[in-house]
Design an enzyme around this catalytic site. Structure first.
Site, short mmCIF file in Angstrom:
data_model
loop_
_atom_site.label_atom_id
_atom_site.label_comp_id
_atom_site.label_asym_id
_atom_site.label_seq_id
_atom_site.Cartn_x
_atom_site.Cartn_y
_atom_site.Cartn_z
N GLU A 8 -0.51 -10.15 -3.43
CA GLU A 8 -1.96 -10.31 -3.43
C GLU A 8 -2.43 -10.08 -4.85
O GLU A 8 -2.35 -8.96 -5.36
CB GLU A 8 -2.63 -9.30 -2.48
CG GLU A 8 -2.23 -9.48 -1.03
CD GLU A 8 -2.92 -8.47 -0.09
OE1 GLU A 8 -3.89 -7.80 -0.54
OE2 GLU A 8 -2.47 -8.35 1.05
N GLU A 22 0.94 -3.49 3.66
CA GLU A 22 0.60 -2.27 2.92
C GLU A 22 0.79 -1.01 3.77
O GLU A 22 -0.17 -0.31 4.09
CB GLU A 22 -0.84 -2.34 2.40
CG GLU A 22 -1.06 -3.43 1.37
CD GLU A 22 -2.44 -3.36 0.71
OE1 GLU A 22 -3.35 -2.75 1.30
OE2 GLU A 22 -2.59 -3.91 -0.39
C1 GAL Z 1 -5.37 -5.30 0.48
C2 GAL Z 1 -4.90 -5.78 1.83
C3 GAL Z 1 -5.55 -7.08 2.23
C4 GAL Z 1 -7.01 -7.01 1.98
C5 GAL Z 1 -7.29 -6.67 0.56
C6 GAL Z 1 -8.77 -6.58 0.27
O1 GAL Z 1 -5.24 -3.93 0.41
O2 GAL Z 1 -3.51 -5.94 1.89
O3 GAL Z 1 -5.30 -7.33 3.58
O4 GAL Z 1 -7.54 -6.05 2.84
O5 GAL Z 1 -6.71 -5.46 0.24
O6 GAL Z 1 -9.39 -5.50 0.87
#
Ligand code: GAL
Ligand code: ZN
Length: 661
Positions: A298, A142
């Site tokens: 994700e 990110e």
């Molecule tokens: C995303 C990130 C993950 C984790 C998730 C929950 O932004 O890529 O590593 O931090 O959020 O906070």
């Protein structure tokens, strides 16, 4: 289909890995992403690499039919590195160092960081670049997260000057382009040029826009270093990055240009019910960035939370979000995260299984979804999303309007979304496109807030209309050149001929009382309200579609339509209420001959993926209530060929996949 989880073997005892892999396999998981924050485990002290633990974890996963994506760990430079080179830490606009202790604590232009990032990425690439169980890479994590796109350190100041020198060639050109004569800001030597740290009042908007562009470019260049190294040492492995949907700080068209595909991180549920329109728009942008199917790297799989725990996904919601992603072009779904971590900042960011490692409702839902998608994949494989309608989404426009919103309530993405919303309600697919794209594949181009304009872009828009396209643009268009300086032409500037109007004056709307507006479209009249901004328009060659009914400009034109060649250019001089926006969009669709989508306005979202001879419809009930719809065409269940016609009931958060016959 790739179906997976984000996995952190380093957070769990070695003895647990086998059980995790077994449970994953039982949930139809065939891919995991790992290692993206594991730098201190991979290089515990400078130059001493330890990949044995990762080799072992990968082996165990591979033995269970699970392939691996490795994230380069550069979002979390370890303590030894920061202690040795504290100048790696980013600096905020106040000039304060943003310290060690969370993540993303690095400056993308720092030479020491380049060196160490190259080293760790190179070591990983050499070690895993030909590993048969490693199918791809994710660069960093990110980029720009936690407002880290813009750094104000000395290294960035230097890099900014170099970037400007490349762009403008001479200082005279820069002074001219920015209008530095204003407030005695003229620069005489390159090393006088500032980086926009906090000042007494606002900065020069041209400088700011260049700084936003520069900062985005620096992330793109930082990633390019990794891409070069990874490609040099790997074969048959893809490279992607996990983008953040509507994240506004990096030009994602640039960031994704040299990736193999886009992936992104989708967290629909925080405190309240998710906004399905926003989610759809995000998916469509992620597909539009490279005009290609994408992955979700994700996908939310539990209640999210760091210090606060947000609401839990309702039964069916994880499956629904998965199908929404797939329906809009996702070819891979990876859930964040496998197991909820017991320590660290994200203790309450729940994964598929809980802290205690036991599978429950969310695991079972994902397992069921994985089974379904595996069965569906032979049909889905090779399908794409094809649309007649495009919305122009440009980071240059977004940034220039962030710098000068013109009106406190003006937000670029919100206004884009207002137009998108009607199309979404009607289940009409939309592609998001950049200002540099060709528009001619589309019947309709919605291009709100073309604040910055060049003669070249104006020409491309004109050609689009002349060849039969329907263009919709709005107030605050053609106002400035690409250097963020106001045009000396009568508004809408370069667009005047295309739009066929003159803007006589404008009113920035404050307060609660909206402006009255009356619209007349194809013989019927609608009354409504306008807000934020009112252009007072003198129609030239254009016809009037709407007039203001209140204020001193009552009776004057608010919306116009101009015919040019085979097409039409519609100019909306104000921000319309939802009903007027919907009516105007209906008019635009009629003009262009674009039909309403299946189950339009039923509250059921429908998106279509197709390939030669086959179209799959995804019906999604985003509400927590069961809904009944009447199908007007004949469909079959893609798996069984059993006919599906007539009345169909979708349970709360329910999904149906139909094949057209
Ligand atoms: C995303 C990130 C993950 C984790 C998730 C929950 O932004 O890529 O590593 O931090 O959020 O906070
Ligand atoms: Zn910096």
């Amino acid at each position: 289909m790739y179906f997976g989880a984000d996995y952190y073997p380093e957070h769990w005892p070695r003895e647990r890995w086998e059980a995790d892999a077994q449970m994953m396999q039982a949930a139809h998981i065939n891919v995991v992403r790992l290692a993206e924050f594991a730098w201190s485990k991979l290089e515990p002290t400078e130059g001493h690499y330890d990949f044995a633990w990762l080799d072992e974890a990968i082996d165990i996963l591979n033995q269970h039919g699970i392939q691996v994506i490795i994230g380069t760990p550069t979002a979390t430079p370890p303590k030894w590195l920061i202690d040795k080179y504290p100048d790696i830490l980013p600096v905020d606009a106040d000039g304060h160092v943003r310290g060690f202790g969370s993540r993303c604590h690095y400056c993308a232009t720092n030479k020491n960081y380049h060196w160490h990032s190259d080293l760790i990425v190179g070591q990983l690439a050499k070690h895993y670049g030909h590993h048969p169980g490693v199918i791809g890479w994710q660069t960093d994590n990110e980029f720009g997260c936690h407002s880290t796109t813009r750094c104000y350190c000395d290294s960035c100041r230097k890099a900014f000057r170099q970037w400007l020198q490349q762009k403008y060639g001479t200082l005279e050109a820069l002074n001219e382009a920015w209008g530095t004569v204003f407030w005695s800001q003229t620069y005489e030597t390159w090393d006088q040029v500032i980086i926009p740290r906090k000042t007494v009042a606002s900065h020069n908007p041209s400088l700011l826009l260049d700084f936003y562009r520069f900062s985005s470019d620096m992330k793109v260049e930082f990633q390019a270093r990794q891409l070069r190294i990874l490609r040099q040492h790997s074969t048959n492995q893809f490279i992607t990055h996990n983008l953040m949907g509507l994240f506004p700080e990096i030009d994602y068209y640039d960031l994704a240009k040299d990736l193999d595909f886009v992936s992104w991180d989708n967290y629909p549920r925080y405190s309240g019910a998710p906004d399905s329109t926003r989610l759809a728009l995000s998916h469509d942008l992620m597909r539009g960035i490279r005009k290609q199917n994408f992955w979700v790297m994700e996908e939310q799989s539990g209640p999210s939370g760091w210090e606060i725990v947000h609401s839990t996904p309702r039964p069916g919601e994880i499956r629904l979000w998965t199908y929404q992603a797939v329906s809009r072009g996702a070819d891979g779904i990876v859930y964040f995260r496998w197991r909820t971590c017991r320590f660290g900042t994200e203790e309450y960011w729940h994964g598929i299984i809980d802290h205690d490692g036991r599978p429950r409702r969310r695991y079972r839902e994902i397992q069921e979804t994985g089974k379904e998608l595996a069965e569906l994949w032979p049909f889905l494989d090779g399908t794409e999303v094809k649309n007649d309608v495009a919305i122009l989404y440009s980071y240059d426009q977004l940034w220039s309007l962030q710098i000068q919103p013109n009106n406190p309530s003006l937000q670029y993405t919100e206004i884009v979304k207002e137009y998108y919303k009607r199309l979404h309600e009607l289940n009409i697919g939309v592609d998001l496109v950049n200002h540099t794209d060709e528009f001619t594949d589309y019947k309709i181009l919605i291009a709100p807030l073309l604040y910055l304009m060049t003669p070249e872009l104006a020409l491309r828009l004109t050609k689009f209309v002349e060849s039969g396209g329907i263009l919709v643009t709005t107030f605050r268009s053609g106002v400035k050149n690409w250097d963020n300086v106001v045009t000396d032409k009568t508004l809408p500037g370069e667009l005047s001929e295309l739009i066929g109007v003159e803007i006589e004056e404008y009113d920035s709307i404050y307060g609660e009382t909206p402006i009255g507006i009356s619209m007349e479209l194809q013989g019927y009249k609608v009354e409504g309200t306008a807000s934020t901004w009112c252009d007072v328009i003198i129609p030239g060659t254009a016809d009037t579609l709407a007039k203001y009914t209140t204020e001193y400009y009552a009776g004057q034109t608010a919306i116009t339509q101009n015919s040019l060649g085979k097409g039409k250019a519609i100019y909306v001089g104000t921000r319309l209420d939802a009903n007027l926006t919907a009516r105007l969009m209906d008019h635009v669709l009629t003009l262009a001959g674009v039909a309403r989508g299946p189950l339009a306005e039923t509250g059921i979202e429908v998106s279509i993926r197709g390939k030669a001879g086959m179209r799959l419809l995804f019906l999604l009930n985003h509400s927590g209530k069961k809904q009944t719809v009447d199908l007007t065409q004949h469909y079959v269940d893609p798996l069984t060929d059993v006919p599906i016609t007539g009345r169909l009931e979708l349970p709360a958060y329910g999904v149906e996949v139909l094949r057209e016959v």
